[in-house]
Design an enzyme around this catalytic site. Structure first.
Site, short mmCIF file in Angstrom:
data_model
loop_
_atom_site.label_atom_id
_atom_site.label_comp_id
_atom_site.label_asym_id
_atom_site.label_seq_id
_atom_site.Cartn_x
_atom_site.Cartn_y
_atom_site.Cartn_z
N ARG A 54 -89.93 40.96 6.62
CA ARG A 54 -89.98 39.58 6.12
C ARG A 54 -89.06 39.37 4.92
O ARG A 54 -88.36 38.37 4.86
CB ARG A 54 -91.41 39.14 5.82
CG ARG A 54 -92.12 39.93 4.75
CD ARG A 54 -93.39 39.23 4.32
NE ARG A 54 -94.40 39.24 5.37
CZ ARG A 54 -95.41 38.39 5.43
NH1 ARG A 54 -95.53 37.44 4.53
NH2 ARG A 54 -96.31 38.47 6.38
N THR A 55 -89.01 40.31 4.01
CA THR A 55 -88.13 40.13 2.86
C THR A 55 -86.66 40.17 3.30
O THR A 55 -85.84 39.38 2.85
CB THR A 55 -88.40 41.22 1.80
OG1 THR A 55 -89.77 41.16 1.44
CG2 THR A 55 -87.55 41.01 0.56
N LYS A 82 -82.99 64.51 3.38
CA LYS A 82 -82.10 65.61 3.72
C LYS A 82 -81.02 65.80 2.66
O LYS A 82 -80.16 66.65 2.80
CB LYS A 82 -81.46 65.38 5.09
CG LYS A 82 -82.41 65.59 6.25
CD LYS A 82 -81.74 65.18 7.55
CE LYS A 82 -82.78 64.93 8.63
NZ LYS A 82 -82.28 63.98 9.62
N ARG A 104 -83.82 47.50 -1.24
CA ARG A 104 -85.23 47.86 -1.31
C ARG A 104 -85.35 49.37 -1.18
O ARG A 104 -84.69 49.97 -0.33
CB ARG A 104 -86.02 47.18 -0.20
CG ARG A 104 -87.32 47.90 0.05
CD ARG A 104 -88.56 47.13 0.26
NE ARG A 104 -88.75 45.84 -0.30
CZ ARG A 104 -89.76 45.07 0.09
NH1 ARG A 104 -90.59 45.47 1.02
NH2 ARG A 104 -89.92 43.89 -0.46
N HIS A 132 -90.20 43.35 -8.22
CA HIS A 132 -89.82 42.60 -7.02
C HIS A 132 -89.53 41.18 -7.52
O HIS A 132 -90.32 40.27 -7.30
CB HIS A 132 -90.97 42.63 -6.01
CG HIS A 132 -90.62 42.11 -4.65
ND1 HIS A 132 -89.38 41.61 -4.33
CD2 HIS A 132 -91.37 42.01 -3.53
CE1 HIS A 132 -89.39 41.23 -3.06
NE2 HIS A 132 -90.58 41.46 -2.55
#
Lengths: 315, 436
Positions: A54-55, A82, A104, A132
């Site tokens: 959604r973001t 890794k 994000r 956020h």
């Protein structure tokens, strides 16, 4: 503004400026063709190390409505495990000629690290438990729209739930207090950060005690992994003490509003059908998300010609 | 690289005299010249004959001994080798480094311990003193062959990086170690309390949303091991103490006469938790940078003698490892080349005390007091440092001898700089320049 990484870094003036700019973007979104050429030729990259459909969609829709080109770079966290160099990834994409990263990541601080490695603007779309900022802008804008006021002096924002692990809470505490709101945090002590005494908040461990004195009831999502980590014994106990049910809804002042950043956990923090909430702003939060993110991208990327570009988006 | 042993013997056989300096050792301070020949101090006095080496205005002290160096070889030679780490040590004034055992393979067998010591000899810049693991593979499950390792010369055992979590196993290690007359060095961290932790649990971590490492996770293990030392009689050394309460616990244990020693790092004496506000992974270290209150208590602990030694926890990491996110980047920072400058920069300490915490005490704790940390008198091995205690300088990362660059001290003004380092009668550093 070079980056949007956190609400404290944005500051009260920046917060107000972006909220004003959002008004213009709401108007654009009301047009029959909700698209303007303001960021034509600019490229926005979504760099998502953590899934958030959604973001990401909200940012990409915002970029497209401003005519920016968009790219998505989804990185599974496992490849970073890794030992893949984040810096190499960022430098490679920067070399392609991009103007903004929307980032994000599950670790706090990534937007600051990335902005050391790129000339592009960095927008924090959520870094770990930290910040956020666009969610806080969305929430402030939504309350302004609902209450018809510019500042929140005299209003009480009550944030309920997993404050400790919540970037939404940290961003909103900063943003709402800049606009004058009183803030109450409601959670069991296990879901509060270790030292909130220096935050501009009061703390309660009982939702029943404070629900009758709130103007904005902000419910946070409780992630099921908090049980396995021993933060709460079980979901039933959490729901009974901190969930929004019909009884608590009846205790809310009649003009109070209910908010949630989504996605909601029905039956955990939300025990009634949200569509049955009389004063829910949850849909407005989603709808305003695109306008707010348009304002952010415009503010960061329109640059020198921003005055001219603003005429393009102005009515 | 093949070294010419005859040439070496030739060089340290030649007599030279350190002139114009002030000797600082366990007997205090005195102005005197020091003549060195054949790898030993041969004469201390006035107007000595021999090739003069300038020590004007500088301190002549027994070479520094680091109880806590990660030399990364074998296994992580990209970060450091025994040779580059030894060179960094020499530049920092060190003549002996205790090599931490978290190598790959770890130092839990005679073969690996012998390899580390031999690589140290080949480099020939400092004495590399291998520590041994307490448990096999540092896994905390079964004791390493401590007697075999002790027979191979290991005097200090640690699972550094991992505290030994199991109380019974730690008790057994102490009992067994007491019979071998060795020291057990503990990294104090109750692991269940620090899972995923990135920084000190504090006001700052609350706002930054970074998982916190609470002080109690260290203090619980300090307390536990003090009490286990009380019933076993084992010699216990606490690595890199970082909290005010840990210092209090050690102070009380020493008052009770227990055979406890403790070290502190230059970074825990100088940098606080707010450094993490930059989100720069160079400041991620384990245990984490603490509060100004903890820093004050650690400094006080050094000055009142509770803390025995300054140890660097020199932990080189290649750039790409430190360019991961804060939760994934490895903890640790460089320390060997900056320890003296940081210590003199932040501690109001007299020079004899400085020499005690950087040379005399760590040499004793490491069990190498026959060769290091000795008084400067005829017959003592010529493992010496000559440093200017009042010169201020700034760190230039590109001038570091370490293979890695993760120093947190860039931009900080340090006080005190190494002029010469002499190891076995040879100059490893002359006028601030590494000689090999």
């Amino acid at each position: 503004m070079k980056h949007l990484r956190s609400i404290p870094e944005l500051g009260a003036d920046g917060l107000t400026r972006l909220l004003e700019l959002t008004n213009h973007m709401v108007e654009v979104n009301r047009r029959p063709v909700p698209k303007v050429p303001a960021l034509r030729g600019r490229t926005v990259v979504s760099l998502f190390f953590e899934d958030s459909t959604r973001t990401r969609l909200s940012f990409e829709t915002a970029a497209k409505r401003l005519s920016a080109d968009t790219m998505t770079f989804s990185v599974s966290t496992s490849s970073v495990n890794k030992g893949e160099s984040l810096r190499d990834t960022v430098e490679t994409i920067t070399d392609m000629g991009v103007d903004a990263f929307v980032v994000r990541h599950k670790s706090a601080g990534i937007p600051w690290q990335i902005s050391d490695w790129t000339t592009a603007a960095v927008v924090n779309a959520g870094d770990g438990w930290h910040q956020h900022p666009t969610q806080a802008l969305v929430d402030c804008f939504t309350v302004r729209e609902a209450r018809g006021c510019e500042r929140f002096d005299g209003l009480t924002l009550t944030i309920v739930g997993d404050i400790k692990h919540s970037r939404v809470a940290r961003s909103n505490i900063a943003a709402f207090s800049m606009l004058g709101a009183q803030i109450v945090l409601v959670a069991p002590p296990t879901l509060l950060p270790p030292d909130v005494a220096h935050w501009p908040v009061t703390v309660s461990h009982s939702l029943d005690d404070v629900v009758g004195r709130t103007d904005i009831l902000y419910m946070l999502r409780l992630q099921s992994e908090r049980m396995s980590q021993g933060h709460v014994p079980n979901l039933r106990e959490y729901s009974e003490r901190f969930g929004l049910d019909a009884r608590r809804l009846a205790m809310l002042p009649s003009d109070a509003v209910v908010m949630h950043p989504g996605p909601m956990n029905r039956g955990v923090e939300m025990l009634i059908d949200p569509s049955a909430l009389p004063n829910s702003l949850i849909h407005r939060q989603v709808a305003n998300g695109v306008s707010v993110r348009m304002a952010v991208l415009f503010d960061l990327l329109a640059g020198e010609s921003s005055a001219g570009n603003l005429r393009e988006v102005a009515p | 690289m093949k070294r010419d042993n005859n040439a070496k013997r030739g060089s340290n056989a030649k007599r030279f005299v350190l002139k114009g300096g002030t000797i600082v050792d366990s007997r205090g301070e005195r102005r005197a010249e020091v003549a060195i020949e054949g790898g030993v101090v041969v004469e201390v006095g006035e107007a000595l004959s021999g090739d003069a080496i300038d020590a004007g205005g500088a301190v002549i002290a027994p070479g520094f001994v680091d109880l806590h160096a990660h030399l990364r070889e074998p296994g992580k030679e990209e970060a450091e080798t025994i040779e580059t780490g030894s060179r960094a040590g020499a530049k920092g004034g060190y003549t002996a480094l205790v090599a931490m055992p978290n190598t790959d393979p770890p130092q839990d067998s005679v073969a690996v311990v012998d390899f580390v010591r031999e690589q140290g000899r080949r480099a020939g810049l400092v004495e590399v003193v291998p520590s041994g693991c307490i448990t096999l593979g540092r896994q905390g499950e079964a004791l390493a062959p401590m007697a075999e390792l002790a027979a191979a010369g290991v005097r200090i055992f640690t699972d550094d990086g991992n505290g030994v979590q199991d109380e019974l196993l730690m008790r057994r290690a102490m009992e067994y170690g007491r019979g071998l007359d060795v020291t057990l060095a503990q990294h104090c961290e109750v692991a269940t309390l620090t899972k995923g932790a990135v920084m000190n649990e504090c006001q700052c971590c609350t706002t930054l949303g970074l998982p916190g490492w609470p002080a109690v996770a260290e203090e619980l293990m300090v307390f536990r091991d003090i009490e286990l030392a009380r019933i076993t009689g084992a010699r216990v050394h606490f690595l890199h103490l970082s909290t005010a309460r840990s210092v209090d616990l050690v102070r009380a244990a020493k008052r009770d006469g227990l055979p406890i020693t403790a070290e502190v790092t230059p970074h825990h004496l100088s940098l606080d938790e707010t450094r993490l506000m930059s989100f720069d992974t160079v400041y991620k270290v384990n245990p984490p940078l603490r509060s100004p209150r903890d820093i004050a208590a650690l400094r006080k602990g050094v000055l009142d003698g509770t803390i025995d030694a300054l140890a660097t926890d020199h932990a080189p990491h290649p750039r790409r490892d430190k360019e991961l996110s804060l939760d994934q980047a490895p903890p640790g920072m460089l320390g060997l080349e900056t320890a003296l400058g940081v210590a003199l920069g932040v501690l109001e300490i007299d020079l004899p005390h400085l020499v005690r915490i950087m040379s005399i005490n760590p040499a004793r704790i490491a069990g190498i007091e026959a060769r290091h940390g000795r008084d400067i008198e005829p017959g003592a091995p010529a493992n010496l440092v000559v440093f200017d205690p009042n010169i201020t300088w700034q760190v230039a990362p590109d001038e570091l001898a370490s293979k890695s660059r993760n120093t947190p001290f860039v931009g900080m003004t340090l006080r005190g700089r190494v002029r010469h380092t002499i190891f076995g009668g040879d100059f490893t550093v002359l006028d601030g320049e590494a000689q090999r």
